[in-house]
Write a protein that holds these residues in place. Structure first.
Motif, mmCIF file in Angstrom:
data_model
loop_
_atom_site.group_PDB
_atom_site.id
_atom_site.type_symbol
_atom_site.label_atom_id
_atom_site.label_comp_id
_atom_site.label_asym_id
_atom_site.label_seq_id
_atom_site.Cartn_x
_atom_site.Cartn_y
_atom_site.Cartn_z
ATOM 1 N N VAL A 87 -7.477 -1.915 9.755
ATOM 2 C CA VAL A 87 -8.088 -1.296 8.596
ATOM 3 C C VAL A 87 -6.882 -0.702 7.867
ATOM 4 O O VAL A 87 -6.889 -0.749 6.580
ATOM 5 N N SER A 88 -6.171 0.263 8.235
ATOM 6 C CA SER A 88 -4.901 0.780 7.716
ATOM 7 C C SER A 88 -4.278 0.047 7.195
ATOM 8 O O SER A 88 -3.643 0.070 5.870
ATOM 9 N N LEU A 89 -3.688 -1.130 7.804
ATOM 10 C CA LEU A 89 -2.726 -2.280 7.253
ATOM 11 C C LEU A 89 -3.455 -2.640 6.019
ATOM 12 O O LEU A 89 -2.793 -3.207 5.042
ATOM 13 N N ALA A 90 -4.732 -3.186 6.362
ATOM 14 C CA ALA A 90 -5.589 -3.943 5.173
ATOM 15 C C ALA A 90 -5.534 -3.158 3.811
ATOM 16 O O ALA A 90 -5.440 -3.557 2.651
ATOM 17 N N ILE A 91 -5.635 -1.724 4.089
ATOM 18 C CA ILE A 91 -5.727 -0.843 2.870
ATOM 19 C C ILE A 91 -4.376 -0.699 2.152
ATOM 20 O O ILE A 91 -4.268 -0.624 0.935
ATOM 21 N N SER A 92 -3.336 -0.740 2.936
ATOM 22 C CA SER A 92 -1.818 -0.796 2.615
ATOM 23 C C SER A 92 -1.669 -2.196 1.667
ATOM 24 O O SER A 92 -1.186 -1.854 0.583
ATOM 25 N N PHE A 93 -2.281 -3.203 2.167
ATOM 26 C CA PHE A 93 -2.107 -4.304 1.187
ATOM 27 C C PHE A 93 -2.951 -4.283 0.091
ATOM 28 O O PHE A 93 -2.429 -4.759 -1.072
ATOM 29 N N VAL A 94 -4.027 -3.746 0.169
ATOM 30 C CA VAL A 94 -5.090 -3.701 -1.277
ATOM 31 C C VAL A 94 -4.150 -2.746 -2.024
ATOM 32 O O VAL A 94 -4.233 -2.817 -3.374
ATOM 33 N N LEU A 95 -3.707 -1.415 -1.482
ATOM 34 C CA LEU A 95 -3.116 -0.582 -2.700
ATOM 35 C C LEU A 95 -1.900 -1.153 -3.245
ATOM 36 O O LEU A 95 -1.658 -1.091 -4.309
ATOM 37 N N ALA A 96 -1.026 -2.089 -2.544
ATOM 38 C CA ALA A 96 -0.325 -2.986 -3.284
ATOM 39 C C ALA A 96 -0.555 -3.662 -4.376
ATOM 40 O O ALA A 96 -0.068 -3.717 -5.387
ATOM 41 N N ILE A 97 -1.593 -4.609 -3.953
ATOM 42 C CA ILE A 97 -2.390 -5.347 -5.200
ATOM 43 C C ILE A 97 -2.959 -4.609 -6.375
ATOM 44 O O ILE A 97 -2.659 -4.819 -7.560
ATOM 45 N N VAL A 98 -3.442 -3.347 -5.994
ATOM 46 C CA VAL A 98 -4.046 -2.535 -7.095
ATOM 47 C C VAL A 98 -3.090 -1.954 -7.861
ATOM 48 O O VAL A 98 -3.195 -1.796 -9.019
ATOM 49 N N LEU A 99 -1.909 -1.568 -7.314
ATOM 50 C CA LEU A 99 -0.708 -0.781 -8.127
ATOM 51 C C LEU A 99 -0.192 -2.030 -8.873
ATOM 52 O O LEU A 99 -0.083 -1.664 -10.134
ATOM 53 N N THR A 100 -0.158 -3.267 -8.414
ATOM 54 C CA THR A 100 0.218 -4.434 -9.262
ATOM 55 C C THR A 100 -0.558 -4.781 -10.468
ATOM 56 O O THR A 100 -0.206 -4.673 -11.627
ATOM 57 N N SER A 101 -1.949 -4.658 -10.198
ATOM 58 C CA SER A 101 -2.863 -4.826 -10.898
ATOM 59 C C SER A 101 -2.841 -3.729 -12.144
ATOM 60 O O SER A 101 -3.215 -4.099 -13.270
ATOM 61 N N GLY A 102 -2.961 -2.355 -11.888
ATOM 62 C CA GLY A 102 -2.772 -1.456 -12.633
ATOM 63 C C GLY A 102 -1.723 -1.664 -13.309
ATOM 64 O O GLY A 102 -1.938 -1.405 -14.651
#
Length: 834
Positions: A706-721
């Protein structure tokens, strides 16, 4: 005629880049949703598959009486793998020793999920297999070898049968999390049941069927099975299993769900902003077309066709990029976890396409309708139609669409309301604060000609536009802060519930004379252990004098007493204590009064709710043949996920001495303690040990994934932001060009303009980050309590991190976007504006 014109205009718009913003926004929404849902779905499926190892199947059917062969036949027709299990107790005899063992007979194919761990000798390394004992052989837990004085290969009698003890049974995937059988377990070939002659009419026998296969086939099978199931038969999956593992699985899915919802929210915001901006940039062309005789219907058809074509192209491109992105991400995660992640199926495709099309339609509908109403006179009076720029209808439609999309994605109204409500509060607070600050900008009294004065004046001039920009910036920062805290604090809090010093073994069936000896053994070998708790078995038999319903035998044609209340349905492990155990909290009532001479009992909140028990109620218990009554004085919250010793019912010490008891404790053994454990079991052959190390490893594996998945989501959200920020800044470029031309004409130097622009973005980012941090923290506090049922806490460090990161993030990207414009000479800017 209009179709040809529409294609010509579409080609020209593409070359000019007018469609770039809306194209990128839809593609962003699609690729974000597709990549996030694919990664989170594949990790969720992987966690569920690994969790299924702990019931040795994807589903299982449990029964107190024999199961119909037709159940297996129908499952095989649907392509499901199956296996049978039978549980019963029987005496084992060898070397003049007699021991009661817990027998599990398993058929070929067991285990359908997971592996069985064995040893070929006491000092040999253990290894994993998938299979069952050969006929005539049994696998015994190590404690039975010691209790019976057996060596590998010796003969042992089970009932009327004689079997070869061929292997040491270390662990089974579906071993009970807590069982009084402990280390007196026997694995028997299903075909050898008859040879034991231990199963006779009236024997206490428990049956299971195991099933594994595709979820669709399992759902179809359950649809067929459900009408034929009796009341005392249970269909179970890993989520139904009452253990810390099931709780961890549910919690991991909530983390992944939250992560996916953030992607949905940010993608929707990007689309709403871009659609509105694109339509605003078409006001002048529409006014020109109307001046030249273009009808409303023609204009409508042209732009609707443009929207359809952009949607089709952008959804296709978004799916392609999203597929590549999730493939790269899942390959990395699979290598990191040394696991093969299962395919996600059609769900991410359906979600991404649906959300892309809905975003394109709903976020563009109102701006397009406004676009068709642009008056022809705009060619002469450029401000006509500008009042349509801020539309409450468009805002309401966009907000409603985002809420529906989030609900559609999550399937959980409560989760959606929590996140959506937090975002709505953020928008309202920011809009009010921004209008208040920007309208007061000229009253600050800063010196004329300073960069700060110019920055604040610019903010005040575009108060409405800046308020919208501020909301977009703050939303992007809020999601990033939210994920950052989710990964670094909530995941850590979750992990803290399985601390490094958590026990990895339970010792049960300890007699009172053995307590001192075992405690001394722990001290001598420096083994960390919990207290020794007295344990006896009993049943809650009546509430306030009214008996609970007795379990009825459907096989004998008995019917349930509908007038009686439902009890626990089983005997419970009961104990007494003087102090409240660690990980428990009294949430109603009071803990035991040490001076009280009455029998009192404290009950876990979940058990009390299930049995409809309240403070002050009188419970009647049946232990062996003795009946006694106790008053309920407190209800407790129990942290079952801590893996520490816990009880649903605890008595005060007034119950001590009434019944024979055994003792129970928990210990933490290190990697090199195998010989120490063997010596302990040799010295105390009647003591049973339950190894829960594999359960701990499974819980930690879930947390890591779950921690790895959220790290990936954080990278995507940072790019999207960043893309949302770019689209917002790009929307104001034309106005900024005009301001630069005017300032240069009035003699402003380049350094003044550059610093003013930088300060403007710094102020926007800092304000957005500060409000985002405060709203995020409040929302996180609620989510901790409502979704994860843990004690909520504030995170003051993000109150500093929010403004700082917001200022740097917005200033860096914003200044980069306008830097090229500021480098151009005045003549070039005038040419572009014309």
């Amino acid at each position: 005629m209009w179709f040809k014109l529409a294609l010509t205009l579409f080609s020209r718009e593409l070359r000019r880049g007018e469609l770039t913003i809306i194209f990128a926004a839809i593609a962003l929404a699609v690729l974000t949703v597709f990549s996030l849902s694919s990664v989170t779905e594949r990790i969720r499926l992987n966690i569920e598959q690994k969790s299924a190892d702990f019931i040795a199947a994807d589903r299982r059917l449990a029964s107190n009486h024999p199961l119909d062969d037709a159940f297996i036949i129908e499952a095989n027709k649907l392509g499901l793998e199956t296996a049978r299990q039978m549980f019963f107790d029987s005496m084992l005899f060898a070397n003049d020793e007699l021991v009661l063992g817990s027998i599990k007979a398993v058929s070929e194919g067991y285990p359908l999920r997971g592996v069985v761990t064995l040893k070929d000798g006491f000092d040999q390394a253990d290894y994993e297999v998938r299979g069952v004992p050969l006929r005539g052989n049994v696998w015994l837990s190590e404690g039975l070898f010691y209790s019976l004085g057996l060596a590998i290969g010796d003969k042992v009698e089970i009932g009327a049968g004689i079997f070869r003890a061929s292997k040491i049974l270390v662990n089974e995937p579906d071993a009970p999390f807590f069982s009084l059988a402990g280390n007196k377990r026997v694995l028997l070939n299903y075909a050898d049941i008859e040879a034991t002659q231990a199963v006779q009419p009236g024997s206490r026998v428990f049956y299971r069927m195991l099933f594994a296969g595709e979820e669709a086939a399992l759902a179809d099978y359950y649809g067929w099975l459900k009408p034929q199931m009796r009341d005392n038969q249970r269909w179970q999956g890993i989520k139904d299993r009452q253990s810390p593992l099931g709780e961890n699985l549910e919690r991991s899915e909530r983390f992944l769900l939250l992560a996916g919802l953030f992607g949905i929210m940010l993608a929707a915001v990007a689309m709403a902003v871009s659609a509105k901006r694109y339509c605003e940039r078409q006001y002048d062309p529409v006014a020109m077309m109307k001046t030249l005789g273009g009808s409303r219907a023609t204009i409508r058809n042209i732009f609707l066709l443009h929207l359809c074509m952009v949607t089709l192209f952008s959804v296709t491109i978004g799916l392609a990029i999203g597929y590549v992105l999730q493939a790269v991400a899942t390959d990395y995660l699979a290598n990191f976890m040394d696991a093969q992640l299962p395919q996600a199926g059609f769900k991410p495709w359906v979600l991404a396409i649906t959300i892309g099309v809905v975003c394109a339609l709903m976020f563009s509908l109102k701006p397009l309708l406004d676009l068709f109403d642009i008056p022809p006179l705009r060619v002469l009076r450029r401000n006509l139609g500008d009042k349509l720029a801020v539309s409450r209808v468009h805002m309401a439609l966009s907000i409603s669409t985002i809420f529906v999309l989030m609900w559609f994605f999550s399937g959980e109204l409560k989760t959606t309301l929590l996140l959506f409500g937090g975002t709505a509060i953020l928008m309202l607070v920011l809009f009010g604060v921004s209008r208040l600050l920007f309208s007061a900008g000229r009253k600050l009294g800063l010196s004329p000609g300073s960069s700060w004065s110019l920055a604040i004046a610019t903010l005040q001039k575009r108060a409405n536009a800046n308020a919208v920009q501020l909301i977009s910036f703050a939303l992007a920062i809020k999601l990033m802060l939210f994920l950052f805290v989710l990964k670094n604090d909530l995941i850590s809090d979750w992990q803290m519930q399985v601390p490094e010093d958590a026990p990895n073994a339970f010792l049960i069936n300890i007699s009172e004379p053995e307590v001192t000896s075992i405690e001394s053994f722990f001290v001598q070998n420096d083994i960390s252990h919990a207290d020794f708790y007295p344990v006896f078995r009993g049943r809650a038999n009546a509430l306030n004098g009214e008996k609970y319903a007795r379990s009825a035998s459907k096989q004998e044609g008995e019917e349930q007493d509908e007038g009686a209340a439902e009890g626990a349905g089983r005997e419970l492990n009961l104990t007494w204590m003087t102090k409240l155990p660690e990980g428990n909290e009294v949430i109603e009532g009071t803990w035991f009064d040490p001076t009280s001479e009455k029998l009192e009992v404290s009950i876990s909140k979940g058990m009390a709710e299930g049995m409809n028990i309240k403070i002050g109620d009188r419970l009647t218990f049946l232990v062996n043949e003795q009946s006694f009554e106790a008053s309920v004085t407190s209800l407790r919250s129990v942290d079952w996920g801590s893996l520490k010793p816990n009880f649903v019912m605890i008595f005060n010490p007034m119950v001590a001495g009434r019944f024979p008891v055994t003792y129970f404790t928990a210990a933490q053994f290190s990697e090199g303690d195998e010989k120490t454990v063997s010596q302990l079991l040799r010295d105390h052959p009647t003591v049973s040990m339950i190894d829960i190390k594999s359960r701990l490893e499974q819980a930690q594996s879930m947390i890591a994934q779950v921690s790895l998945a959220i790290s990936f989501v954080l990278a995507i959200v940072l790019t999207s932001g960043a893309l949302v920020l770019i689209s917002q800044v790009q929307a104001s470029l034309a106005e900024r060009m005009q301001e630069i031309v005017i300032l240069r004409t009035l003699g402003a130097r380049g350094r003044l303009i550059k610093l003013a622009t930088l300060y403007e973005f710094l102020l926007l980012g800092a304000l957005a980050g500060f409000v985002a941090a405060l709203v995020s923290d409040v929302t996180l506090l609620i989510i901790q309590r409502e979704l994860f049922e843990v004690e909520g806490k504030l995170h003051p460090y993000i109150w500093i991190l929010g403004p700082t990161s917001g200022a740097l993030f917005v200033a860096t990207i914003g200044y980069f976007m306008v830097a090229n414009t500021m480098r151009q000479n005045t003549q070039g800017l005038l040419r572009k504006l014309a």
